[in-house]
Structures are given as C-alpha cells and as structure tokens.
Design an enzyme around this catalytic site. Structure first.
Site, mmCIF file in Angstrom:
data_model
loop_
_atom_site.group_PDB
_atom_site.id
_atom_site.type_symbol
_atom_site.label_atom_id
_atom_site.label_comp_id
_atom_site.label_asym_id
_atom_site.label_seq_id
_atom_site.Cartn_x
_atom_site.Cartn_y
_atom_site.Cartn_z
ATOM 1 N N HIS A 47 24.287 -14.282 41.161
ATOM 2 C CA HIS A 47 23.020 -15.002 41.263
ATOM 3 C C HIS A 47 21.902 -13.982 41.078
ATOM 4 C CE1 HIS A 47 19.614 -17.169 42.532
ATOM 5 N NE2 HIS A 47 19.514 -16.574 43.703
ATOM 6 N N ASN B 99 14.150 -15.539 39.647
ATOM 7 C CA ASN B 99 15.154 -16.241 40.446
ATOM 8 C C ASN B 99 15.027 -17.741 40.192
ATOM 9 O OD1 ASN B 99 16.653 -17.500 42.443
ATOM 10 N ND2 ASN B 99 15.884 -16.232 44.132
ATOM 11 N N CYS C 30 20.489 -21.299 46.477
ATOM 12 C CA CYS C 30 20.927 -20.453 45.355
ATOM 13 C C CYS C 30 22.442 -20.456 45.158
ATOM 14 C CB CYS C 30 20.452 -19.026 45.567
ATOM 15 S SG CYS C 30 18.662 -18.923 45.602
HETATM 16 N N1 ACO Z 1 3.040 -7.314 45.478
HETATM 17 C C1 ACO Z 1 2.688 -6.189 46.143
HETATM 18 N N2 ACO Z 1 3.064 -5.972 47.433
HETATM 19 C C2 ACO Z 1 3.819 -6.905 48.028
HETATM 20 C C3 ACO Z 1 4.202 -8.088 47.378
HETATM 21 C C4 ACO Z 1 3.795 -8.267 46.037
HETATM 22 N N3 ACO Z 1 4.140 -9.351 45.321
HETATM 23 N N4 ACO Z 1 4.965 -8.824 48.241
HETATM 24 C C5 ACO Z 1 5.047 -8.137 49.373
HETATM 25 N N5 ACO Z 1 4.347 -6.975 49.263
HETATM 26 C C6 ACO Z 1 4.174 -5.924 50.264
HETATM 27 C C7 ACO Z 1 4.375 -6.403 51.677
HETATM 28 O O1 ACO Z 1 3.201 -6.956 52.203
HETATM 29 C C8 ACO Z 1 4.795 -5.129 52.387
HETATM 30 O O2 ACO Z 1 3.611 -4.384 52.669
HETATM 31 P P1 ACO Z 1 3.494 -3.523 54.012
HETATM 32 O O3 ACO Z 1 4.598 -2.486 53.920
HETATM 33 O O4 ACO Z 1 2.118 -2.960 53.936
HETATM 34 O O5 ACO Z 1 3.706 -4.471 55.132
HETATM 35 C C9 ACO Z 1 5.572 -4.348 51.322
HETATM 36 O O6 ACO Z 1 5.195 -4.931 50.059
HETATM 37 C C10 ACO Z 1 7.065 -4.435 51.490
HETATM 38 O O7 ACO Z 1 7.455 -5.809 51.675
HETATM 39 P P2 ACO Z 1 8.952 -6.223 51.905
HETATM 40 O O8 ACO Z 1 9.028 -7.711 52.081
HETATM 41 O O9 ACO Z 1 9.565 -5.369 52.972
HETATM 42 O O10 ACO Z 1 9.585 -5.802 50.478
HETATM 43 P P3 ACO Z 1 11.080 -5.785 50.046
HETATM 44 O O11 ACO Z 1 11.425 -4.465 49.523
HETATM 45 O O12 ACO Z 1 12.002 -6.400 51.070
HETATM 46 O O13 ACO Z 1 11.064 -6.781 48.762
HETATM 47 C C11 ACO Z 1 11.744 -9.048 48.247
HETATM 48 C C12 ACO Z 1 10.706 -8.140 48.934
HETATM 49 C C13 ACO Z 1 11.702 -8.751 46.769
HETATM 50 C C14 ACO Z 1 11.386 -10.497 48.523
HETATM 51 C C15 ACO Z 1 13.166 -8.733 48.794
HETATM 52 O O14 ACO Z 1 13.110 -8.683 50.201
HETATM 53 C C16 ACO Z 1 14.229 -9.729 48.396
HETATM 54 O O15 ACO Z 1 14.621 -9.790 47.242
HETATM 55 N N6 ACO Z 1 14.797 -10.487 49.382
HETATM 56 C C17 ACO Z 1 15.981 -11.313 49.176
HETATM 57 C C18 ACO Z 1 15.742 -12.521 48.363
HETATM 58 C C19 ACO Z 1 16.976 -13.371 48.340
HETATM 59 O O16 ACO Z 1 18.072 -12.911 48.051
HETATM 60 N N7 ACO Z 1 16.823 -14.646 48.686
HETATM 61 C C20 ACO Z 1 17.933 -15.548 48.723
HETATM 62 C C21 ACO Z 1 18.031 -16.325 47.482
HETATM 63 S S1 ACO Z 1 16.579 -17.309 47.167
HETATM 64 C C22 ACO Z 1 16.986 -18.979 47.462
HETATM 65 O O17 ACO Z 1 17.965 -19.334 48.068
HETATM 66 C C23 ACO Z 1 16.014 -20.037 46.936
#
Ligand code: ACO
Length: 327
Positions: free
Chosen positions: A254, A284, A113
């Site tokens: 980003h 993204n 990214c």
């Molecule tokens: N729908 C419903 N529930 C979901 C989904 C979904 N699509 N995905 C995960 N969940 C659930 C999980 O199973 C978890 O359930 P549990 O509590 O029963 O275990 C709960 O939701 C919380 O999951 P988390 O992963 O802790 O959710 P979080 O608030 O962290 O959000 C996300 C996830 C959106 C992926 C976030 O962590 C994020 O944006 N991370 C950073 C991404 C990023 O910046 N990446 C770098 C750039 S990408 C690149 O370089 C290509």
C-alpha cells in the site's frame, strides 16, 4: 476445494494533477518536506462531478476489457472504499448499474487502506466455495472530497483513483491466490478517523464549522504502529507459506509513505527494484493504491506466470492485511 486467481486488472486515475508546488501555495508546506517525509511529488484530483463509482466503473470496465468479458457475465461486484458516493446505496450498486452487470450482487467494504486486500479475501472465499465464478473487486477512492485542505498534516498525503481485478476459478498451473491474511485492532481506531457524519455524531452546523466531517490522522503514531505491524505481517506471510523473500518477484505495498515502504522491503531483504512504487505520482489513494500498482505492473510486463507476488497494506480501523499470489 477449487483455487481462485486474478485473471485481469484495470485502473483509472483522474486527469487533474496537484503537485507539491501547487500545495505550497495553499498551506504552509514545501516540496522538500513532502518529498523527504512521504516520497510524494504529485497526486490526482477528481473533477467536481466525479465520485467514487465513476472512477470504480472505469477501472472495472478496463479489467473486463483486458479479459474480454461482458459485464452481464459478472456474479458479484465488491467495492472497497471509505469514500462511497453516498452511504446508501452502496458504490458497488452504482457500479453494477453503470457497467450494466444486471445479474451481479454488489456490496461495499470499508477497511480503509487495507480495503482492497479485505475485498480480495471475500472474493477468494466466494470463488473457492463454488458460489460465484466471476467476481469484480475494485478499490476506489475520492479522498480529495473528505480532505481538509487547510490541514497541512493530511492534505499533502492523499489522492484519488481506482483499481480493479477479476477473480475467477483457477485451472491447475495457471496462477492462484495462495493465501490472504486480514487483521484488525479496533482499540486504536481513533488514530485515523472521520469524527462526524455517522450515527454517533451526525452532521450538524457545528460539526461542519469544526471540520469534523474531514479525515483526521495522528500521523506520527500511525507511522510507528504501521512499520512494526507490517514487518511482522510480511514475515509471517512468508513463514506460513514456507517461502524465502528471495522467491518474491514483486512486493506491492500500500502506498502510504515511501519510508514505510522502504522499511518493510528492507526488513524482508527485498531490493527496491522488486518493489512497486507509484506514491510519487499518485500519493496515498487508500483502497485503490494496491490494485492501481498491480495494474501498472501487469501492463509493464513485470509479472510472469508462476512468479510470487506479495501484497501488503495497513490503514484505518486499524486494519492490516497481506495476500500472496502465484501469478
Ligand atoms: N509541511 C511542513 N511541515 C509539516 C507538514 C507539512 N505538510 N505536516 C506536518 N508538518 C510538521 C509538523 O507540524 C511537525 O512540526 P513540529 O516538529 O514543529 O511539531 C513536523 O512537521 C513533524 O511532523 P510529524 O507528524 O512528526 O512528521 P512525520 O515524520 O511523522 O510525517 C506523516 C508525517 C507523513 C503523516 C507520517 O507520519 C506518516 O506517513 N504516517 C503514517 C500514515 C499511514 O500509514 N496511514 C495509514 C494509511 S492511511 C488510511 O488508512 C486512509
């Protein structure tokens, strides 16, 4: 040493939209969860016959058109991508052929990214050194083709698209790239990776069966590192350039997660009206997200000569990067 500046922008996104409601029918998720956790409402998906270089060439052609420049004038094409059409040849070589940019050198950069800002730093260095005068920098991704559409933790996040800029020498008083900062921490590479398909674990029947050729991410851990790292990055960029956040007319982050974008803007004290946000419409798009947002800002007339624009990104590698532009 001469300065470099961005002289034109362009972008292209595929026509097909995939909404959160569409995703509700594919995996166990909901519009509420996706909107609240990421800010994404819909994303674009490339057609079956569209690959990275197709999107990249369209974005590049749009930047050339805005500048009124012929592709034959280009000295160098850099494509930032994690989804090239093939490992060999590079997507940049395919773009060179598609645009008919016969004299241009061409290569790809993979910094996930952060790839667009990494590529911009290379273009800036080539132009400032005097080696090249007309460099086309493109961020282009077809993430839909490396996404596991059964994995709800990643498939709701990504989209396809491309953005491009032209980098040329900057005459005094006509804008410039003030600074570019690029960083990496390979020790946390496993937070975001495609485990198979490279020389460590070549593709086999078993890797395909296990879905190891798809992008995998430890989302929550990546989130925490991203927020902390980006805060330090943007504050350091301002400090090292002797600027206050009130002097930044537009922050172009980003587009990985609206919560990360808001946290960074808040830390800087920049109100959301001065932050470019399009994650709701495109998700993204990795290396493409910043140049797409920059092109939108230019076409909406949001940038005026002499104003400061701050770009920042965080992604796989891990990598992170910022660029300060005087428009
Ligand atoms: N729908 C419903 N529930 C979901 C989904 C979904 N699509 N995905 C995960 N969940 C659930 C999980 O199973 C978890 O359930 P549990 O509590 O029963 O275990 C709960 O939701 C919380 O999951 P988390 O992963 O802790 O959710 P979080 O608030 O962290 O959000 C996300 C996830 C959106 C992926 C976030 O962590 C994020 O944006 N991370 C950073 C991404 C990023 O910046 N990446 C770098 C750039 S990408 C690149 O370089 C290509």
């Amino acid at each position: 040493m001469p300065q470099a500046r961005i002289t034109a922008t362009g972008s292209y996104v595929p026509a097909k939209k995939l909404t959160n409601l569409d995703l509700e029918k594919m995996v166990d998720t909901s519009d509420e969860w996706i909107t609240a956790r990421t800010g994404i409402k819909e994303r674009r998906i490339a057609a079956r016959n569209q690959a990275c270089s197709d999107l990249a060439a369209k974005a590049g052609a749009s930047a050339l058109k805005q500048r009124g420049m012929k592709s034959s004038e280009l000295d160098l094409i850099i494509v930032a991508t994690v989804t090239p059409d093939t490992f060999v040849p590079s997507a940049a070589c395919m773009v060179q052929e598609k645009l008919g940019a016969a004299k241009a050198a061409a290569f790809d950069i993979n910094a996930a990214c952060s790839g667009f800002i990494y590529a911009l730093s290379v273009a800036n260095a080539f132009v400032r050194s005097g080696q090249y005068g007309k460099v086309l920098v493109i961020g282009s991704e077809v993430l839909s083709k490396i996404t596991n559409w059964q994995d709800r933790s990643t498939c709701v996040l990504f989209g396809d698209g491309a953005g491009a800029v032209l980098v040329e020498p900057a005459p005094a008083g006509e804008g410039r790239i003030v600074s570019v900062d690029i960083h990496a921490d390979g020790s946390k590479g496993d937070l975001l990776m495609i485990p198979a398909g490279g020389s460590r674990t070549p593709v086999s029947e078993e890797t395909v069966k296990k879905g190891l050729h798809y992008l995998q991410m430890s989302g929550n851990e990546t989130f925490k590192v991203a927020v902390k790292t980006l805060e330090n990055l943007v504050l350091n960029t301002l400090r090292s350039n002797g600027l206050q956040s009130s002097q930044i007319s537009l922050l172009i982050p980003h587009q990985a997660n609206l919560r990360i974008i808001k946290a960074t803007a808040e830390r800087l004290g920049i109100p959301m009206e001065r932050v470019a946000v399009n994650i709701d419409r495109f998700g993204n798009t990795s290396a493409a997200s910043i140049p797409i947002a920059l092109d939108e800002a230019v076409r909406e007339g949001r940038l005026k000569r002499g104003e400061y624009v701050l770009l920042e990104a965080f992604g796989g590698g891990l990598t992170w990067a910022s660029a300060l532009l005087e428009w």
